[in-house]
Scaffold this motif. Structure first.
Motif, PDB file in Angstrom:
ATOM      1  N   ALA A  22       9.195  -3.458  -0.492  1.00  0.00           N
ATOM      2  CA  ALA A  22       9.545  -4.639  -1.086  1.00  0.00           C
ATOM      3  C   ALA A  22      11.061  -4.308  -1.909  1.00  0.00           C
ATOM      4  O   ALA A  22      11.576  -5.115  -2.696  1.00  0.00           O
ATOM      5  CB  ALA A  22       8.465  -5.143  -1.979  1.00  0.00           C
ATOM      6  N   GLU A  23      11.486  -3.059  -1.845  1.00  0.00           N
ATOM      7  CA  GLU A  23      12.498  -2.751  -2.820  1.00  0.00           C
ATOM      8  C   GLU A  23      13.932  -3.740  -2.530  1.00  0.00           C
ATOM      9  O   GLU A  23      14.422  -3.908  -3.540  1.00  0.00           O
ATOM     10  CB  GLU A  23      12.872  -1.268  -2.657  1.00  0.00           C
ATOM     11  CG  GLU A  23      11.732  -0.377  -3.238  1.00  0.00           C
ATOM     12  CD  GLU A  23      12.045   0.982  -3.378  1.00  0.00           C
ATOM     13  OE1 GLU A  23      12.951   1.748  -2.504  1.00  0.00           O
ATOM     14  OE2 GLU A  23      11.328   1.794  -4.027  1.00  0.00           O
ATOM     15  N   VAL A  29      17.790  -9.428  -5.788  1.00  0.00           N
ATOM     16  CA  VAL A  29      17.160 -10.557  -6.145  1.00  0.00           C
ATOM     17  C   VAL A  29      18.068 -11.887  -6.608  1.00  0.00           C
ATOM     18  O   VAL A  29      17.592 -13.077  -6.425  1.00  0.00           O
ATOM     19  CB  VAL A  29      16.310 -10.297  -7.514  1.00  0.00           C
ATOM     20  CG1 VAL A  29      17.208 -10.109  -8.566  1.00  0.00           C
ATOM     21  CG2 VAL A  29      15.250 -11.135  -7.908  1.00  0.00           C
ATOM     22  N   ASN A  30      19.108 -11.597  -6.685  1.00  0.00           N
ATOM     23  CA  ASN A  30      20.493 -12.744  -7.035  1.00  0.00           C
ATOM     24  C   ASN A  30      20.434 -13.606  -5.798  1.00  0.00           C
ATOM     25  O   ASN A  30      20.985 -14.526  -5.777  1.00  0.00           O
ATOM     26  CB  ASN A  30      21.523 -12.235  -7.262  1.00  0.00           C
ATOM     27  CG  ASN A  30      22.070 -11.111  -6.463  1.00  0.00           C
ATOM     28  OD1 ASN A  30      21.365 -10.175  -6.232  1.00  0.00           O
ATOM     29  ND2 ASN A  30      23.378 -11.528  -6.013  1.00  0.00           N
ATOM     30  N   LEU A  79       3.189 -12.582  -3.101  1.00  0.00           N
ATOM     31  CA  LEU A  79       3.629 -12.083  -1.741  1.00  0.00           C
ATOM     32  C   LEU A  79       3.269 -10.885  -1.033  1.00  0.00           C
ATOM     33  O   LEU A  79       3.229  -9.844  -2.190  1.00  0.00           O
ATOM     34  CB  LEU A  79       5.465 -12.121  -1.853  1.00  0.00           C
ATOM     35  CG  LEU A  79       6.181 -11.548  -0.615  1.00  0.00           C
ATOM     36  CD1 LEU A  79       5.942 -12.285   0.741  1.00  0.00           C
ATOM     37  CD2 LEU A  79       7.519 -11.219  -1.138  1.00  0.00           C
ATOM     38  N   ILE A  80       2.838 -10.598  -0.274  1.00  0.00           N
ATOM     39  CA  ILE A  80       1.998  -9.405   0.376  1.00  0.00           C
ATOM     40  C   ILE A  80       3.139  -8.817   1.557  1.00  0.00           C
ATOM     41  O   ILE A  80       3.092  -9.403   2.620  1.00  0.00           O
ATOM     42  CB  ILE A  80       0.684  -9.588   1.055  1.00  0.00           C
ATOM     43  CG1 ILE A  80      -0.319 -10.494   0.382  1.00  0.00           C
ATOM     44  CG2 ILE A  80       0.053  -8.333   1.680  1.00  0.00           C
ATOM     45  CD1 ILE A  80      -1.467 -10.718   0.931  1.00  0.00           C
ATOM     46  N   PRO A  81       4.071  -7.976   0.967  1.00  0.00           N
ATOM     47  CA  PRO A  81       5.053  -7.284   2.106  1.00  0.00           C
ATOM     48  C   PRO A  81       4.212  -6.434   3.194  1.00  0.00           C
ATOM     49  O   PRO A  81       2.952  -6.273   2.905  1.00  0.00           O
ATOM     50  CB  PRO A  81       5.903  -6.662   1.284  1.00  0.00           C
ATOM     51  CG  PRO A  81       4.907  -6.146   0.265  1.00  0.00           C
ATOM     52  CD  PRO A  81       3.976  -7.406  -0.420  1.00  0.00           C
ATOM     53  N   ASP A  82       4.863  -6.386   3.996  1.00  0.00           N
ATOM     54  CA  ASP A  82       4.344  -5.281   5.089  1.00  0.00           C
ATOM     55  C   ASP A  82       4.275  -3.958   4.380  1.00  0.00           C
ATOM     56  O   ASP A  82       4.874  -3.563   3.446  1.00  0.00           O
ATOM     57  CB  ASP A  82       5.306  -5.092   6.305  1.00  0.00           C
ATOM     58  CG  ASP A  82       4.636  -4.707   7.748  1.00  0.00           C
ATOM     59  OD1 ASP A  82       3.279  -4.658   7.515  1.00  0.00           O
ATOM     60  OD2 ASP A  82       5.056  -4.184   8.498  1.00  0.00           O
ATOM     61  N   PHE A  83       2.916  -3.191   4.794  1.00  0.00           N
ATOM     62  CA  PHE A  83       2.868  -1.918   4.242  1.00  0.00           C
ATOM     63  C   PHE A  83       2.124  -1.232   5.330  1.00  0.00           C
ATOM     64  O   PHE A  83       1.288  -1.643   6.223  1.00  0.00           O
ATOM     65  CB  PHE A  83       2.201  -1.746   2.931  1.00  0.00           C
ATOM     66  CG  PHE A  83       0.738  -2.505   3.129  1.00  0.00           C
ATOM     67  CD1 PHE A  83      -0.268  -1.907   3.284  1.00  0.00           C
ATOM     68  CD2 PHE A  83       0.866  -3.985   2.862  1.00  0.00           C
ATOM     69  CE1 PHE A  83      -1.542  -2.471   3.343  1.00  0.00           C
ATOM     70  CE2 PHE A  83      -0.687  -4.620   2.800  1.00  0.00           C
ATOM     71  CZ  PHE A  83      -1.607  -3.980   2.893  1.00  0.00           C
ATOM     72  N   ASN A  84       2.209   0.252   5.292  1.00  0.00           N
ATOM     73  CA  ASN A  84       1.351   1.132   6.068  1.00  0.00           C
ATOM     74  C   ASN A  84       0.127   1.475   5.526  1.00  0.00           C
ATOM     75  O   ASN A  84       0.198   2.043   4.487  1.00  0.00           O
ATOM     76  CB  ASN A  84       2.245   2.380   6.597  1.00  0.00           C
ATOM     77  CG  ASN A  84       3.424   1.767   7.287  1.00  0.00           C
ATOM     78  OD1 ASN A  84       3.276   0.989   8.414  1.00  0.00           O
ATOM     79  ND2 ASN A  84       4.506   2.503   7.250  1.00  0.00           N
ATOM     80  N   ALA A  85      -1.057   1.319   6.188  1.00  0.00           N
ATOM     81  CA  ALA A  85      -2.210   1.839   5.675  1.00  0.00           C
ATOM     82  C   ALA A  85      -3.306   1.821   6.765  1.00  0.00           C
ATOM     83  O   ALA A  85      -3.314   0.738   7.717  1.00  0.00           O
ATOM     84  CB  ALA A  85      -2.835   0.961   4.670  1.00  0.00           C
ATOM     85  N   PHE A 177      17.614  -4.323   7.360  1.00  0.00           N
ATOM     86  CA  PHE A 177      17.621  -5.494   6.511  1.00  0.00           C
ATOM     87  C   PHE A 177      18.598  -5.712   5.222  1.00  0.00           C
ATOM     88  O   PHE A 177      19.061  -6.584   4.989  1.00  0.00           O
ATOM     89  CB  PHE A 177      16.286  -5.686   6.234  1.00  0.00           C
ATOM     90  CG  PHE A 177      15.913  -7.042   5.368  1.00  0.00           C
ATOM     91  CD1 PHE A 177      15.907  -8.442   5.882  1.00  0.00           C
ATOM     92  CD2 PHE A 177      15.590  -6.935   4.023  1.00  0.00           C
ATOM     93  CE1 PHE A 177      15.731  -9.449   5.582  1.00  0.00           C
ATOM     94  CE2 PHE A 177      15.206  -8.184   3.459  1.00  0.00           C
ATOM     95  CZ  PHE A 177      15.426  -9.730   3.899  1.00  0.00           C
ATOM     96  N   GLU A 178      18.508  -4.366   4.553  1.00  0.00           N
ATOM     97  CA  GLU A 178      19.358  -4.480   3.509  1.00  0.00           C
ATOM     98  C   GLU A 178      20.845  -4.538   3.823  1.00  0.00           C
ATOM     99  O   GLU A 178      21.318  -5.003   2.868  1.00  0.00           O
ATOM    100  CB  GLU A 178      18.981  -3.018   2.568  1.00  0.00           C
ATOM    101  CG  GLU A 178      19.511  -2.910   1.218  1.00  0.00           C
ATOM    102  CD  GLU A 178      18.783  -2.027   0.204  1.00  0.00           C
ATOM    103  OE1 GLU A 178      19.473  -2.294  -0.955  1.00  0.00           O
ATOM    104  OE2 GLU A 178      17.933  -1.371   0.452  1.00  0.00           O
TER     105      GLU A 178
END
Length: 236
Positions: A22-23, A29-30, A79-85, A177-178
């Motif tokens: 999510a960073e 954010v702008n 918002l639930i971003p993708d994550f590894n678990a 993406f960034e």
């Protein structure tokens, strides 16, 4: 100080679990669509981010809390971003999410949950009653994409009369993406109008167009995909 009507009407978004995935949202954010603003963050204690203060570089500093229940009164949308678990750990995240769901009107999910986790979410009383909407981001064909993917007649490649920038990488975790967000920001500051196709499922928060799912459909011939993507770009 009285808040402007624009701020009052913006949907307040909280992110859980907040982490590396999510960073980019916070660093740019702008660029969020005008109808959204980030107001809260929550992260599992084991990720080492709880209680940290995060500067959004727009005059807002958010303190990371432990779970969605702690931020439910500060947000309208989770918002639930993708994550590894691992799957057994994933269910613990689901339990935390469902603890605070009663005060939230929308859950936007970018995580590809297991069938068991998804079933548990969809069977929650708030989801069944409709008091909280659960939306899987960019998981299904839109009607427009269905029209593209089922098209039989292709009349050659269309001429695209504006510059097109494509960003690709040879492996995962190369910040594609960034990089796309940085390029978008630079072009907008230079006075260009930018239409952008995003690779992440939450990209529409930035007013992007979702990557067309027909490109990932193994039932569609690869040569046909070239023509379909060309046509898709032409429509944009």
């Amino acid at each position: 100080m009285k808040m402007s009507d624009e701020i009052i009407n913006q949907a307040r978004i909280g992110i859980y679990p907040y982490g590396k995935e999510a960073e980019p949202i916070l660093r740019h954010v702008n660029l969020l669509a005008n109808q959204y603003r980030i107001t809260a963050l929550a992260s599992p204690r084991g990720w080492g981010l709880t209680e940290k203060k995060i500067d959004l570089h727009n005059g807002t500093i958010l303190k990371v809390k432990n779970n969605p229940r702690d931020i439910s009164d500060e947000i309208d949308v989770l918002l639930i971003p993708d994550f590894n678990a691992a799957e057994n750990i994933e269910m613990q995240f689901v339990d935390r999410i469902l603890e605070g769901i009663e005060e939230i009107h929308t859950v936007l999910c970018a995580k590809n949950f297991s069938k068991e986790s998804l079933k548990k979410i969809e069977n929650h009383p708030c989801i069944i009653s409709g008091s909280c909407s659960f939306i899987y981001l960019n998981r299904y064909y839109t009607q427009k994409e269905e029209d593209f993917s089922t098209r039989e007649e292709l009349n050659g490649l269309e001429n695209i009369e504006v510059p097109v920038i494509a960003i690709s990488g040879i492996m995962e975790n190369t910040d594609k993406f960034e990089i796309s967000l940085i390029i978008r920001e630079l072009l907008i500051k230079s006075g260009y109008k930018v239409s952008q196709i995003g690779s992440r499922s939450y990209c529409e928060l930035f007013d992007f167009i979702s990557f067309p799912q027909f490109m990932l459909n193994p039932q569609i011939d690869e040569i046909k995909k070239v023509y379909l993507l060309n046509d898709f770009l032409k429509q944009i």
